[in-house]
Design an enzyme around this catalytic site. Sequence first.
Site, PDB file in Angstrom:
ATOM      1  N   SER A 269       0.833  -1.199   0.000  1.00 56.62           N
ATOM      2  CA  SER A 269       0.000   0.000   0.000  1.00 56.62           C
ATOM      3  C   SER A 269       0.875   1.259   0.000  1.00 56.62           C
ATOM      4  CB  SER A 269      -0.960  -0.071   1.190  1.00 56.62           C
ATOM      5  OG  SER A 269      -1.928   0.915   1.110  1.00 56.62           O
TER       6      SER A 269
ATOM      7  N   ASP B 149      -9.591  -2.910  -5.914  1.00 56.57           N
ATOM      8  CA  ASP B 149      -8.699  -2.040  -5.160  1.00 56.57           C
ATOM      9  C   ASP B 149      -8.603  -0.709  -5.899  1.00 56.57           C
ATOM     10  OD1 ASP B 149      -6.637  -0.785  -3.853  1.00 56.57           O
ATOM     11  OD2 ASP B 149      -5.122  -2.305  -4.278  1.00 56.57           O
TER      12      ASP B 149
ATOM     13  N   HIS C 216      -8.006  -4.672  -1.461  1.00 58.39           N
ATOM     14  CA  HIS C 216      -6.909  -3.905  -0.872  1.00 58.39           C
ATOM     15  C   HIS C 216      -6.732  -4.275   0.605  1.00 58.39           C
ATOM     16  CE1 HIS C 216      -3.987  -0.713  -0.866  1.00 58.39           C
ATOM     17  NE2 HIS C 216      -4.410  -0.398   0.335  1.00 58.39           N
TER      18      HIS C 216
END
Length: 401
Positions: free
Chosen positions: A189, A341, A371
């Site tokens: 991320s 995502d 995600h």
Amino acid sequence: MGCKTLCFGLTCILFAYYIYTPLPENIEEPWKIQVIDALIKTTSLTAILLENMGLIRYEELFSLLLKLDYTAPISDENITVMDTNFTDIPVRLYLPKRKSKSQRRAVIFIHGGAFILGSCKQMSWDFLNRWTANKLGAVVVAVDYRLAPQYQFPVSHEDVISVVKFFLQDKILAKYGVDPSRICISGDSSGGILAAEVTQLVQNDPGFKNKVKAQALIYPGLQLVDTLMPSHREHEHGPILSRDMAIKMGCLYLTKDKALLEALRENQHMPHGSRHLFTLVNWSTLLPEKYKRNHIYTEPIIGRFNFSYPGLLDSRLSPLLVNDSQLQNLPLTYILTCEHDILRDDGLIYVSRLQNVAVNVSHDHIEDGVHGAISFMTIPFYLRVGIRIRDKYISWLDKNL
Ligand SMILES: *[C@@H]1O[C@H](CO)[C@@H](O)[C@H](O)[C@H]1NC(C)=O
Ligand SMILES: *[C@@H]1O[C@H](CO)[C@@H](O)[C@H](O)[C@H]1NC(C)=O
Ligand SMILES: *[C@@H]1O[C@H](CO)[C@@H](O)[C@H](O)[C@H]1NC(C)=O
Ligand SMILES: *[C@@H]1O[C@H](CO)[C@@H](O)[C@H](O)[C@H]1NC(C)=O
Ligand SMILES: *[C@@H]1O[C@H](CO)[C@@H](O)[C@H](O)[C@H]1NC(C)=O
Ligand SMILES: *[C@@H]1O[C@H](CO)[C@@H](O)[C@H](O)[C@H]1NC(C)=O
């Protein structure tokens, strides 16, 4: 008492409301994802309400909850785990105990959390890094860089760079028995932003004598230039990470000024004279046909506001902003993207750009991935897609590092 009951009641209503948000069809264990998604959205809305009441800042509620999930550095029969500092920056080290005839591989791991949340001490990352050390017999260095909004851009970058610089010294690598030619920088991320930009710096800066062999980016964010990519539109409401949350949190890394937040939401935040930068993130040319779907590319609106946030133009916040000559020297690369995502297209575009300059990239796309999945692979959710992602990442590292 009345207030607490009221708050509790409201929270339950919110949770019940969110739990009925429909999910994409192909998702594995949909009920778990529904619960996680509802918990996050309820927390987010509660945080907004509390912030508006002046009780707590938005990100503080998340931080308080996440702190409950921090683990102590506990060694086991195979690895010694310890918390220490590299040049004043806290790191958690995982050192395999088994004797090894050859020098060890090493992974520098940078956790996600939108620059404002989290710690490598959180259970899921501790579990992932332990697993990495165990399966690969590798030394793992997990970095606890300082967080925004207290420490804004580029503090996270500077912290990670100090740790990397310290660790890559010959004498430190020798101390931990690490092979200088077998080091990887990994992140997930927003940790993927940090991993990608720090890798760019290490590979291009002659000041670093020891380079890295590989980088591994798990559902990375890679830019804050265009906030209306197809994946932002398709997954505006999540699951897990909504566009609004991502923008709110990403913005706090630069400023608390709500004007930038509004501009980011409208995708009208880039200043006058920045049009050339859009070429580097142009999804219309860089995204594989399959992912363009029926989206129509519109020219960016720039110069509506003349913000003086240099970070908006900086490749340390948007690693996609470097030119091709700076990408050429990048090492073996692993990129994992998830279909569901909002950050999906950042990863896909980096794959295209690296392939265009003949960097050796392995790309895994998880069709039913969401995600943040690895953050939910431990107790209480044991999310299977998180474990699948972990296994793909480890297996790539094992073959390539
Ligand atoms: C230690 O390593 C052995 C052999 O790989 C493995 O079977 C065992 O589960 C590991 N122990 C822990 C606590 O991970
Ligand atoms: C590590 O550094 C932090 C501040 O950067 C400090 O609070 C902490 O005491 C240090 N820990 C050790 C073990 O030196
Ligand atoms: C993005 O690519 C399209 C072609 O697919 C082009 O028409 C457009 O001008 C490009 N935009 C920018 C800002 O580079
Ligand atoms: C932003 O700055 C540019 C050049 O400095 C100027 O032409 C433009 O009018 C400014 N825009 C706004 C909204 O102030
Ligand atoms: C790429 O960017 C670097 C650093 O900003 C710059 O020094 C170099 O001249 C650029 N190369 C090209 C071909 O534009
Ligand atoms: C990419 O690197 C791997 C080694 O990790 C190698 O097996 C493979 O042949 C390389 N691919 C290309 C196209 O160079």
